[in-house]
Write a protein that holds these residues in place. Structure first.
Motif, PDB file in Angstrom:
ATOM      1  N   SER A 155     -29.659  10.271   6.924  1.00 42.02           N
ATOM      2  CA  SER A 155     -30.195   9.763   8.094  1.00 42.02           C
ATOM      3  C   SER A 155     -30.431   8.182   7.968  1.00 42.02           C
ATOM      4  CB  SER A 155     -31.733  10.256   8.398  1.00 42.02           C
ATOM      5  OG  SER A 155     -31.539  11.783   8.251  1.00 42.02           O
ATOM      6  N   HIS A 185     -26.373  10.328  16.384  1.00 43.96           N
ATOM      7  CA  HIS A 185     -25.688  11.377  16.263  1.00 43.96           C
ATOM      8  C   HIS A 185     -25.826  12.109  17.591  1.00 43.96           C
ATOM      9  CE1 HIS A 185     -24.433  15.616  15.391  1.00 43.96           C
ATOM     10  NE2 HIS A 185     -23.935  15.082  14.230  1.00 43.96           N
ATOM     11  N   TYR A 240     -28.663  16.070  16.581  1.00 45.21           N
ATOM     12  CA  TYR A 240     -28.872  15.925  15.260  1.00 45.21           C
ATOM     13  C   TYR A 240     -29.771  17.041  14.555  1.00 45.21           C
ATOM     14  CZ  TYR A 240     -29.201  13.240  10.663  1.00 45.21           C
ATOM     15  OH  TYR A 240     -29.162  12.771   9.289  1.00 45.21           O
ATOM     16  N   ASP A 263     -32.874  11.266  17.138  1.00 45.24           N
ATOM     17  CA  ASP A 263     -32.049  11.967  15.981  1.00 45.24           C
ATOM     18  C   ASP A 263     -33.209  12.580  15.148  1.00 45.24           C
ATOM     19  OD1 ASP A 263     -29.723  11.381  17.009  1.00 45.24           O
ATOM     20  OD2 ASP A 263     -29.259  10.038  15.386  1.00 45.24           O
TER      21      ASP A 263
END
Length: 270
Positions: A151, A161, A164, A206
């Protein structure tokens, strides 16, 4: 037009039009809607996954924009994100072929062909029974550290993303021979965004999504704080951006309430 063919695919398709070859592929269909089809297929006896984007039309583009959502119009983002993550040392999709043609975003034809990560299990499935049968402390600690590191690298490189969740991490089964050193592949990058710097609100989204998706596996507050320290790169919790992590926590708890119709089993961090 943009085109990339790895050597084995270039040899398999020869002088044929790659866009025509992609459309001939058959196999198990995993998705077929909104102008995109995803299927598992075979080429010369080897398994691949292919996503074919055939254009979503202006109606779908405007619908997404009116809902303040960025429409997915092709395979370019997934290809670019996979290449950048791999260059950063993150285990992810391995692209065997990519193609894009057409200027009109509503009718753009594109595809991405990736190696099948067959010897894997999603973290969602792998961790499903952790609440009743907890893993060893060392194994859980290693997985938390891995996800925090991925991450941090991803957001530090300007990538977010947008999907996520732990189900989008595939755990390599062979790596389980040494539980202290797991290997996970980050997949489903079609909604990823690439910038010079990840905006804070997208980083929050995310991490909140990742936490929300792991709330039923028996995480403790200490587990979460361990993730926070590694993601933040802080040796101590005293220097944290508390407002960022409060926003992550609040968003994750709200997601759980909305999705499950009841409060999360996890406690607030602060």
């Amino acid at each position: 037009m943009e085109l990339y063919l790895r050597g084995d695919i270039e040899q398999a398709w020869g002088d044929s039009d790659p866009f025509q070859e992609v459309e001939k592929l058959q196999g198990d269909i995993y998705r077929n809607k909104e102008g995109r089809v995803t299927l598992q297929t075979q080429i010369n006896g080897k398994s691949f996954f292919v996503k074919i984007h055939r254009g979503i039309g202006w109606k779908e583009i405007f619908k997404n924009l009116l809902q303040l959502r960025l429409p997915i119009i092709g395979a370019s983002n997934e290809f670019a994100a996979a290449e950048k993550l791999a260059a950063l040392g993150v285990d992810t999709l391995t692209t065997a072929a990519f193609g894009k043609k057409g200027i009109n975003p509503a009718k753009q034809h594109s595809f991405i062909l990736t190696d099948d990560l067959s010897n894997t299990i999603s973290l969602e499935d792998y961790c499903a029974d952790w609440k009743n049968n907890p893993p060893s402390f060392a194994h859980k600690k290693a997985l938390i550290a891995l996800l925090a590191k991925v991450s941090r690298i991803m957001h530090g490189a300007g990538i977010n993303h947008r999907d996520y969740y732990i189900c989008h991490f595939l755990l390599e089964k062979n790596s389980l021979a040494d539980l202290s050193s797991p290997q996970c592949y980050l997949i489903d990058l079609h909604r990823a965004q690439l910038r010079k710097k990840t905006p804070q609100r997208w980083a929050i989204k995310d991490i909140a999504g990742l936490y929300f998706s792991a709330m039923d596996i028996g995480l403790t507050k200490r587990d979460c704080l361990r993730f926070i320290k590694i993601y933040s790169g802080q040796a101590s919790l005293k220097n944290l951006n508390v407002s960022f992590w409060r926003a992550v926590n609040d968003k994750a708890l709200a997601l759980y309430q909305k999705d499950h119709g009841q409060p999360s089993p996890c406690e607030k961090w602060w």
